[in-house]
Write a protein that holds these residues in place. Structure first.
Motif, PDB file in Angstrom:
ATOM      1  N   LYS A 124      -2.250  12.879   2.012  1.00 51.99           N
ATOM      2  CA  LYS A 124      -0.793  13.009   2.140  1.00 51.99           C
ATOM      3  C   LYS A 124      -0.309  14.319   1.550  1.00 51.99           C
ATOM      4  O   LYS A 124      -0.881  14.833   0.609  1.00 51.99           O
ATOM      5  CB  LYS A 124      -0.098  11.878   1.376  1.00 51.99           C
ATOM      6  N   TYR A 139       0.838  -1.204   0.000  1.00 46.02           N
ATOM      7  CA  TYR A 139       0.000   0.000   0.000  1.00 46.02           C
ATOM      8  C   TYR A 139       0.870   1.249   0.000  1.00 46.02           C
ATOM      9  O   TYR A 139       0.616   2.206  -0.734  1.00 46.02           O
ATOM     10  CB  TYR A 139      -0.909  -0.021   1.226  1.00 46.02           C
ATOM     11  N   TRP A 195      11.105   2.480   9.342  1.00 45.88           N
ATOM     12  CA  TRP A 195      11.066   2.721  10.782  1.00 45.88           C
ATOM     13  C   TRP A 195      11.853   1.624  11.476  1.00 45.88           C
ATOM     14  O   TRP A 195      11.646   0.443  11.175  1.00 45.88           O
ATOM     15  CB  TRP A 195       9.628   2.719  11.292  1.00 45.88           C
ATOM     16  N   GLU A 242       5.851  13.804  13.494  1.00 48.17           N
ATOM     17  CA  GLU A 242       6.178  12.376  13.366  1.00 48.17           C
ATOM     18  C   GLU A 242       7.659  12.176  13.033  1.00 48.17           C
ATOM     19  O   GLU A 242       8.268  11.206  13.446  1.00 48.17           O
ATOM     20  CB  GLU A 242       5.299  11.772  12.262  1.00 48.17           C
ATOM     21  N   HIS A 243       8.232  13.125  12.282  1.00 47.32           N
ATOM     22  CA  HIS A 243       9.596  12.928  11.805  1.00 47.32           C
ATOM     23  C   HIS A 243      10.589  13.943  12.366  1.00 47.32           C
ATOM     24  O   HIS A 243      11.697  14.046  11.885  1.00 47.32           O
ATOM     25  CB  HIS A 243       9.619  12.980  10.274  1.00 47.32           C
ATOM     26  N   GLU A 290      -1.165   2.436   8.244  1.00 48.65           N
ATOM     27  CA  GLU A 290      -1.771   3.551   7.516  1.00 48.65           C
ATOM     28  C   GLU A 290      -2.877   3.089   6.584  1.00 48.65           C
ATOM     29  O   GLU A 290      -3.766   3.859   6.262  1.00 48.65           O
ATOM     30  CB  GLU A 290      -0.708   4.277   6.681  1.00 48.65           C
ATOM     31  N   TYR A 336       6.016  10.940   3.323  1.00 43.93           N
ATOM     32  CA  TYR A 336       6.392  10.447   4.647  1.00 43.93           C
ATOM     33  C   TYR A 336       5.270   9.601   5.222  1.00 43.93           C
ATOM     34  O   TYR A 336       4.099   9.965   5.111  1.00 43.93           O
ATOM     35  CB  TYR A 336       6.701  11.621   5.566  1.00 43.93           C
ATOM     36  N   TYR A 337       5.629   8.503   5.861  1.00 40.77           N
ATOM     37  CA  TYR A 337       4.617   7.585   6.384  1.00 40.77           C
ATOM     38  C   TYR A 337       4.703   7.469   7.902  1.00 40.77           C
ATOM     39  O   TYR A 337       5.763   7.675   8.494  1.00 40.77           O
ATOM     40  CB  TYR A 337       4.782   6.206   5.749  1.00 40.77           C
ATOM     41  N   ASN A 338       3.567   7.097   8.488  1.00 38.39           N
ATOM     42  CA  ASN A 338       3.472   7.015   9.948  1.00 38.39           C
ATOM     43  C   ASN A 338       4.206   5.806  10.514  1.00 38.39           C
ATOM     44  O   ASN A 338       4.515   4.863   9.794  1.00 38.39           O
ATOM     45  CB  ASN A 338       2.013   6.923  10.376  1.00 38.39           C
ATOM     46  N   LYS A 339       4.383   5.842  11.839  1.00 37.67           N
ATOM     47  CA  LYS A 339       5.006   4.702  12.525  1.00 37.67           C
ATOM     48  C   LYS A 339       4.072   3.495  12.526  1.00 37.67           C
ATOM     49  O   LYS A 339       4.511   2.362  12.554  1.00 37.67           O
ATOM     50  CB  LYS A 339       5.277   5.064  13.994  1.00 37.67           C
ATOM     51  N   THR A 340       2.796   3.767  12.536  1.00 39.02           N
ATOM     52  CA  THR A 340       1.821   2.684  12.677  1.00 39.02           C
ATOM     53  C   THR A 340       1.060   2.474  11.372  1.00 39.02           C
ATOM     54  O   THR A 340       1.272   3.185  10.397  1.00 39.02           O
ATOM     55  CB  THR A 340       0.821   3.030  13.786  1.00 39.02           C
ATOM     56  N   LYS A 356       9.240   4.278   5.770  1.00 42.68           N
ATOM     57  CA  LYS A 356       9.172   5.577   6.423  1.00 42.68           C
ATOM     58  C   LYS A 356       9.096   6.719   5.405  1.00 42.68           C
ATOM     59  O   LYS A 356       8.306   7.639   5.537  1.00 42.68           O
ATOM     60  CB  LYS A 356      10.408   5.750   7.289  1.00 42.68           C
TER      61      LYS A 356
END
Lengths: 89, 219
Positions: free
Chosen positions: B55, A26, A51, B98-99, A75, A69-73, A58
């Motif tokens: 996004k 995804y 991550w 977040e970053h 998505e 940019y993607y989240n830690k958890t 990430k």
């Protein structure tokens, strides 16, 4: 002249439930790539920012040079699961 | 005698009640500087109008951004309620928190005024967004929770006003719970995150500003 071996997928399936592989696909497909293999081919790199604690993607560079940019958890929302494509080679 | 009493009562009836103070009323604010900078194209973000609307495409790596400059500007945009400013401010803050890592802590003092302005607007949508952002901010990096304690005086008064804004729907369904738009619940959550991450002094400082708050750790 050495040709870069372009690997093409043999088949594609649609997932029904969420898993880490679905999450991975995804994230790449949101940025406009098939998967990690195509991303590495396009950017001629072996490195994908992830991550450290769970290995989720990430940061990705899109084809136009912008960054996603993607989240830690997780998505990938439930409604996007069946739209994701899982390629096999 | 009776006639005069009746007359007196009638007289009292005519006295109007006090006007509403408007403590819960939304207060309009002027267009933010975030909007100005956005229109001018100062932010390193690519503006897209496609269907994948959750996004931001950054033109520069977030790690290389000057947090002292950009983070307060994005926070300033939290007052916005209209698309696209509202979306870019919310998502921009989210990505930067977040970053950001260790770059967030030194910027905290500059974030307080925008946070205070956003909460002071007292608009439902803005309140929800700001509270969620605050929850994210506290856990975004080490020591941020502790660094916020001295600023509770600025942030918490509005939370005190809205803390009881919780719908009593009996056994009906309150859809705002599912959507995380219940202000009362969000405030309670935020205060608990503050207490858990704010160190030893957090609880007593929260209690000072919000007397009805009960600790989530001591009991």
């Amino acid at each position: 002249m050495a040709q870069v071996a372009v690997v093409q997928p043999k088949s594609m399936t649609r997932p029904k439930v969420w898993s880490e592989e679905v999450e991975e696909a995804y994230r790449f497909q949101l940025a406009g790539y098939r998967d990690a293999i195509e991303y590495k081919q396009v950017h001629k790199t072996d490195h994908v920012d992830r991550w450290p604690h769970n290995g989720y993607v990430k940061k990705l560079v899109r084809r136009d040079g912008c960054f996603y940019y993607y989240n830690k958890t997780r998505e990938c929302p439930d409604k996007e699961i069946h739209k994701t494509k899982m390629y096999s080679y | 005698m009776i006639k005069s009493q009746c007359k007196q009562q009638e007289h009292f009836k005519k006295v109007p009640g006090p006007p509403p103070a408007g403590a819960f009323k939304a207060r309009p604010t002027a267009p933010t500087s975030f909007r100005k900078f956005y229109e001018r194209g100062d932010f390193p973000i690519a503006l897209e109008h496609d269907t994948k609307g959750n996004k931001i495409a950054w033109k520069v790596e977030i790690e290389k951004l000057d947090y002292h400059h950009y983070l307060p500007l994005f926070f300033d945009g939290l007052c916005e309620t209209e698309h696209p400013w509202e979306f870019f401010a919310r998502q921009g803050v989210h990505d930067m928190l977040e970053h950001g890592g260790s770059k967030i802590l030194p910027v905290i003092p500059q974030l307080i005024i925008p946070i205070k302005n956003a909460l002071g607007k007292r608009e439902h949508k803005v309140l929800c967004t700001t509270l969620k952002i605050l929850q994210h901010l506290v856990v975004s990096a080490d020591m941020v929770g502790e660094a916020l304690v001295p600023y509770y005086r600025q942030i918490l008064p509005v939370m005190n006003i809205f803390k009881n804004k919780n719908l009593n729907s009996g056994d009906g369904i309150d859809y705002s719970q599912q959507k995380r738009e219940n202000v009362g619940d969000l405030i309670q959550e935020t205060l608990e995150v503050f207490e858990r991450n704010g160190g030893d002094d957090a609880f007593i400082n929260i209690k000072y500003m919000i007397p009805t708050y009960e600790s989530c750790m001591l009991n």
